[in-house]
Design a protein around this motif. Structure first.
Motif, PDB file in Angstrom:
ATOM      1  N   SER A  55     -25.519  42.121 -68.158  1.00 42.71           N
ATOM      2  CA  SER A  55     -25.702  40.732 -67.719  1.00 42.71           C
ATOM      3  C   SER A  55     -25.033  39.719 -68.637  1.00 42.71           C
ATOM      4  O   SER A  55     -25.020  38.533 -68.326  1.00 42.71           O
ATOM      5  CB  SER A  55     -27.192  40.390 -67.629  1.00 42.71           C
ATOM      6  N   ASP A  67     -26.569  35.461 -70.711  1.00 44.79           N
ATOM      7  CA  ASP A  67     -27.583  35.661 -69.663  1.00 44.79           C
ATOM      8  C   ASP A  67     -28.380  36.950 -69.837  1.00 44.79           C
ATOM      9  O   ASP A  67     -29.423  37.121 -69.202  1.00 44.79           O
ATOM     10  CB  ASP A  67     -26.903  35.687 -68.286  1.00 44.79           C
ATOM     11  N   GLY A  68     -27.883  37.855 -70.649  1.00 40.06           N
ATOM     12  CA  GLY A  68     -28.599  39.115 -70.834  1.00 40.06           C
ATOM     13  C   GLY A  68     -29.244  39.186 -72.209  1.00 40.06           C
ATOM     14  O   GLY A  68     -30.463  39.044 -72.368  1.00 40.06           O
ATOM     15  N   PRO A 118     -19.843  44.798 -66.985  1.00 35.68           N
ATOM     16  CA  PRO A 118     -20.804  45.755 -66.407  1.00 35.68           C
ATOM     17  C   PRO A 118     -20.261  47.183 -66.406  1.00 35.68           C
ATOM     18  O   PRO A 118     -20.993  48.135 -66.706  1.00 35.68           O
ATOM     19  CB  PRO A 118     -20.998  45.236 -64.975  1.00 35.68           C
TER      20      PRO A 118
END
Ligand code: PFF
Length: 477
Positions: A185, A189-190, A363
């Motif tokens: 992410s 955001d992760g 990812p």
């Protein structure tokens, strides 16, 4: 221009100094503090070990942590790319980036077994959660955990888990999936989001359980055990163990901190930040000891039982305590939070490298590397049952008794981390451009001279000694 992980993170690196500190404290605080530190302190006589550990953190760990951040922020790339860039700017050989490569590989290997051990934590959350909610519905919320079972049955839970490849692999898979999902992410955001939620929750639980332990357990004896050094216990192997633990616990030489350093804004002063992170990590290790040993002593357990200390002994302790059913559940949730913010840092190092080196999307890189570590972890899990007799480095006396997981743990901890740390201290202390380094540290005058002395002289010598005595314990007599 190739989009580097750090360039991609340019507008989405850490959003503040606090976010960086939480992420880095998250990386540092983990199974190393709550499981490995009390275990080693218990095995090595308490106070003497704790004293050496504290000296190592202060004189070696902290200077090297600052070195990693300096290289990362100056290099603005992954652990290999950052060293190359600093080498270019310092007009020395790019081959120094070999230590960045060792770091990334070490991080990847540590992740493989770390996720397996974190899987045990998930399993215990499952067990103690079922027990707690079972009690709750039966209207007996304040009972001890597993108090229907005999002590042998509780101790046997670990044996049951280890005997089952399916269960071990399932919980390992669950934990690795969570790790991959967060890293995929993104930095902002992760990783940052996970740290800003999990770390405050972690500290809250930690303090709560410690206060609980202080009132219900044998706190005085725990304090004596941890802080009264018995100098006859201060042997070379104990010092060696303490130094290695400082490396592991601070997340040094594993790719994570150089990579996290690349995401830090220019205006953050790195030296006090590294000091804050080291202090927090050390405080958590000490508090974890003060949380665990009172319980251990209150129920008359042996502190030196080894790795089983928290998984096998504490559930037994929770049995006899009022409210133990809830405390047991919270305790394992606490360890899970700590382990997750560490495992994401372990995966981020290799992931950033794969993004920079091969131009992969984040990812894809996170999934591929996470799967790779997962497969190696499966071998670790099978090492407790179907491959219980396998000794991967059995020909080497220091690894002769080590199963698959212990071999990877030992090989990374005894060999790879000290080696990478040794090379890094020589690079930062002797090879890298002095002014470039000085500007990054934010130190000046006497403090800079002191730091440089520690990095250039004390660290290489001390770390070389760990390597030597770690690999050839017979030299210690
Ligand atoms: N410092 C973590 C712990 O104490 O559990 C383990 C760790 C995380 C080691 C990240 C290395 C690393 F890069």
């Amino acid at each position: 221009m190739v989009a580097t992980a750090s360039a991609q993170a340019g507008e989405q690196g850490w959003s503040s100094r606090t976010a960086f500190i939480l992420a880095a404290v998250g990386a540092a605080v983990g199974l190393g503090n709550i499981w490995r530190f009390p275990t080693l302190a218990g095995e090595n006589g308490g106070g003497a070990f704790v004293l050496v550990y504290l000296v190592c953190v202060l004189l070696i760990g902290l200077p090297l942590m600052l070195s990693e951040f300096v290289v990362g922020r100056a290099g603005q790339s992954d652990a290999i790319g950052s060293v190359q860039r600093v080498a270019d700017e310092s007009r020395v050989s790019r081959r120094w980036s070999i230590f960045g490569g060792i770091e990334i590989l070490a991080g990847f290997l540590i992740l493989s077994f770390y996720s397996v051990v974190a899987g045990w934590v998930l399993y215990y959350i499952w067990l103690s959660g079922g027990d707690f909610f079972g009690n709750l519905f039966a209207g007996e919320a304040l009972r001890g955990a597993f108090s229907d079972l005999g002590q042998d049955a509780v101790s046997g839970m670990m044996g049951d888990l280890f005997a089952s490849p399916g269960r071990l692999i399932l919980v390992h898979a669950l934990f690795m999936t969570a790790t991959i999902a967060i890293v995929a992410s993104g930095v902002h955001d992760g990783i940052e989001k996970a740290a800003t939620w999990l770390m405050p929750a972690f500290f809250f639980l930690l303090l709560g359980i410690t206060i609980y332990g202080a009132f219900t357990g044998d706190f005085g004896r725990a304090v004596t055990f941890m802080f009264t050094p018995d100098f006859s216990k201060l042997t070379a192997p104990v010092m060696n163990e303490a130094l290695g633990q400082a490396f592991f616990s601070l997340s040094l030489a594993s790719g994570a901190l150089i990579t996290y350093g690349a995401y830090v804004a220019r205006d953050v002063n790195l030296a006090p930040t590294a000091a804050t992170i080291s202090l927090a990590d050390t405080a958590v290790a000490l508090i974890a000891g003060l949380m665990i040993f009172p319980i251990v002593f209150a129920v008359g357990l042996d502190p030196s039982v080894g790795p089983a200390l928290i998984f096998q002994s504490l559930p037994v302790a929770f049995q006899t305590m009022p409210g133990g059913s809830l405390i047991g559940l919270l305790f394992f949730v606490l360890i899970f939070f700590a382990a997750l913010t560490s495992s994401i840092s372990l995966l981020e190092g290799p992931t950033a490298w794969a993004i920079d080196r091969f131009g992969l999307r984040r990812p894809a890189a996170a999934v591929m590397l996470g799967l790779g570590a997962f497969v190696i972890g499966i071998a670790c899990a099978l090492g407790y049952n179907v491959w219980a007799d396998v000794r991967p480095l059995g020909f080497w006396d220091i690894f002769a008794d080590a199963d698959i997981l212990d071999t990877i743990d030992g090989f990374t901890g005894k060999l790879m981390l000290p080696l990478a740390g040794l090379l890094m201290s020589i690079f930062v202390g002797w090879k890298a451009d002095r002014r470039l380094v000085e500007v990054q540290t934010g130190l000046s005058g006497g403090l800079f001279v002191l730091w440089r002395f520690l990095v250039a002289w004390l660290c290489p010598i001390a770390v070389a000694l760990i390597l030597l005595f770690g690999l050839f314990p017979q030299l210690l007599g």
